[in-house]
Design a protein around this motif. Structure first.
Motif, mmCIF file in Angstrom:
data_model
loop_
_atom_site.group_PDB
_atom_site.id
_atom_site.type_symbol
_atom_site.label_atom_id
_atom_site.label_comp_id
_atom_site.label_asym_id
_atom_site.label_seq_id
_atom_site.Cartn_x
_atom_site.Cartn_y
_atom_site.Cartn_z
ATOM 1 N N GLY A 1 0.822 -1.198 0.000
ATOM 2 C CA GLY A 1 0.000 0.000 0.000
ATOM 3 C C GLY A 1 0.856 1.246 0.000
ATOM 4 O O GLY A 1 1.975 1.254 0.531
ATOM 5 N N TYR A 2 0.322 2.302 -0.645
ATOM 6 C CA TYR A 2 1.099 3.530 -0.772
ATOM 7 C C TYR A 2 0.117 4.648 -1.090
ATOM 8 O O TYR A 2 -0.515 4.629 -2.134
ATOM 9 N N LYS A 3 -0.062 5.585 -0.197
ATOM 10 C CA LYS A 3 -1.045 6.670 -0.367
ATOM 11 C C LYS A 3 -2.395 6.084 -0.803
ATOM 12 O O LYS A 3 -2.929 5.214 -0.115
ATOM 13 N N GLY A 4 -2.899 6.493 -1.972
ATOM 14 C CA GLY A 4 -4.221 6.021 -2.402
ATOM 15 C C GLY A 4 -4.226 4.592 -2.899
ATOM 16 O O GLY A 4 -5.273 4.034 -3.214
ATOM 17 N N MET A 5 -3.044 4.009 -3.026
ATOM 18 C CA MET A 5 -2.929 2.650 -3.564
ATOM 19 C C MET A 5 -3.109 1.640 -2.430
ATOM 20 O O MET A 5 -2.261 1.541 -1.544
ATOM 21 N N PRO A 6 -4.232 0.891 -2.415
ATOM 22 C CA PRO A 6 -4.450 -0.059 -1.328
ATOM 23 C C PRO A 6 -3.508 -1.260 -1.477
ATOM 24 O O PRO A 6 -3.113 -1.602 -2.593
#
Lengths: 222, 224
Positions: free
Chosen positions: A186-191
């Protein structure tokens, strides 16, 4: 009263030139999304003026009016239907073909290039089943088409869009392993794993490879 | 007074309808109906190209903006003004037919054809600059554009040459038609009102199409 006086023609012409000036001036301002909207609206107004006055639609009989209106009506129909289609299937444009969706027989689905795999290709996908996102040896294309497509096809929430070379180049500068790490954890808006914990790390890596391929990036940094 | 307002045909007037029509008004309606059906097909023809362009521009906004910035806004703007002006002169020619103002008719037709020709010359200058700058991905010519937008810019310039090239072809046909009207007017051929009105409709449509080509292609970039 004769509406077609020389004075009226001159006024119409000045109005058209004024709108042209407005349009050019607006391209010097940064209005974001309103730039294309404004210029198109001004062009439509110019077109309306040309049709109404120079093409004398004002004094046209009903039947020619209907013929002209039919032309513009079909045009709007074409634009409306085309936009709804493309707004829902962006990745088709990016790849220049239909992406195989889970449950659909992909036409001539064979070797999908994957710059991240040893052979240069993703493993051949198994015959598609309706069970979406069946993991294991699923090729990057299938993982992409069942999970990642949801956000990455249209750039939901700022996701880099499939086929957008500039966006993916910027991302891939971090190195592929970082991309995989971000996509898995996961990374910011990336689940994490696109919200599908059943995917393996290799699945995610394949999907990233597929999106890099779709963006035309041949040899990304490791 | 213009052809289209001659309802009903004034008795004893010089302007009589062609034999198959009852009145000038009816003749005018039949003429414009046929022409508008053709123009509607032209609108859809260019509309399809516009549609394709808009979709790709929405898909690659940054690349299309960068590519659009390489077009010559000044020459494009001048050309737009020229074309709008030629629509004015074409209208003035149209208005000169029925009053039998032959001098004005010849004069305005000549000015219209001249403005159209100037447009094509300026377009040719733009083309030659773009060819020299390797921005023309046609006829197997080299194409140079900085990464990462190379491929999308190639798409933009393909649209550019397709749209402006087809428009130039239409304008060329329009110039030929206007020159034929001019020759007829000089030889004093009677009954030009229908021909000039129809030629005018075509001319205005070519203008109308450019009114969309210009902002779509030239104004896709920020110039500030």
């Amino acid at each position: 009263m004769d509406e077609r006086t020389r004075r009226n023609h001159l006024l119409v012409w000045l109005l058209l030139l004024g709108l042209l000036g407005l349009n050019i001036a607006s391209s010097f301002l940064d209005l974001g999304i309103f730039n294309p909207i404004l210029t198109t609206a001004v062009a439509a107004l110019q077109a309306f003026i040309i049709v109404t006055f120079f093409m004398s639609m004002r004094s046209a009989a009903p039947v020619p009016r209907i013929a002209a209106a039919a032309g513009f009506f079909w045009l709007l129909l074409m634009i409306g239907l085309t936009l709804t289609d493309y707004q829902t299937r962006f990745e088709d444009i990016a790849l220049g073909r239909l992406a195989s969706k889970p449950g659909w027989e992909a036409p001539a689905a064979g070797r999908v290039p994957n710059p991240l795999s040893e052979s240069g290709y993703s493993p051949v996908s198994r015959p598609p089943t309706l069970a979406a996102a069946a993991p294991d040896a699923a090729s990057g294309e299938r993982v992409y088409a069942s999970v990642c497509i949801l956000c990455h096809a249209r750039g939901v929430g700022g996701a880099p869009r499939t086929g957008d070379k500039a966006a993916w180049l910027k991302r891939s500068e971090q190195g592929v392993d970082t991309l995989v790490d971000h996509a898995v954890n996961g990374y910011k808006g990336m689940p994490p794993k696109g919200g599908h914990p059943e995917l393996s790390e290799q699945d995610v890596r394949n999907a990233i490879g597929y999106m890099l391929y779709a963006a035309g990036i041949q040899s990304p940094r490791r | 007074m213009a052809y289209r307002n001659a309802i009903p045909t004034p008795p004893g007037a010089e302007a009589k309808p062609a034999p198959q029509f009852d009145s000038l008004r009816q003749q005018y309606e039949a003429d414009t109906l046929g022409m508008w059906i053709f123009l509607a097909s032209e609108i859809l023809f260019f509309g399809g190209l516009f549609m394709a362009y808009v979709i790709y521009r929405a898909a690659y906004p940054e690349a299309f903006e960068a590519a659009s910035g390489r077009l010559d806004l000044l020459l494009g703007g001048i050309n737009t003004a020229i074309l709008l002006t030629s629509s004015l002169t074409m209208t003035l020619a149209d208005d000169a037919v029925l009053p039998r103002n032959r001098k004005a008719l010849i004069g305005w037709l000549a000015v219209t054809a001249l403005l159209g020709t100037v447009f094509l010359v300026i377009k040719g200058v733009e083309y030659s600059v773009e060819f020299a700058a390797h921005l023309a991905p046609i006829f197997g010519r080299p194409f140079d554009f900085p990464e990462p937008h190379t491929e999308q810019a190639r798409l933009f310039f393909s649209f550019y040459f397709a749209l402006t090239g087809l428009h130039a072809l239409h304008l060329f046909i329009g110039i030929v038609v206007v020159l034929i009207m001019l020759a007829l007017a000089i030889r004093g051929v009677p009954r030009l009102e229908a021909k000039v009105t129809i030629a005018g409709l075509y001319w205005h449509l070519v203008d109308l199409i450019w009114v969309f080509v210009f902002p779509l292609l030239y104004l896709a970039a920020h110039h500030g």
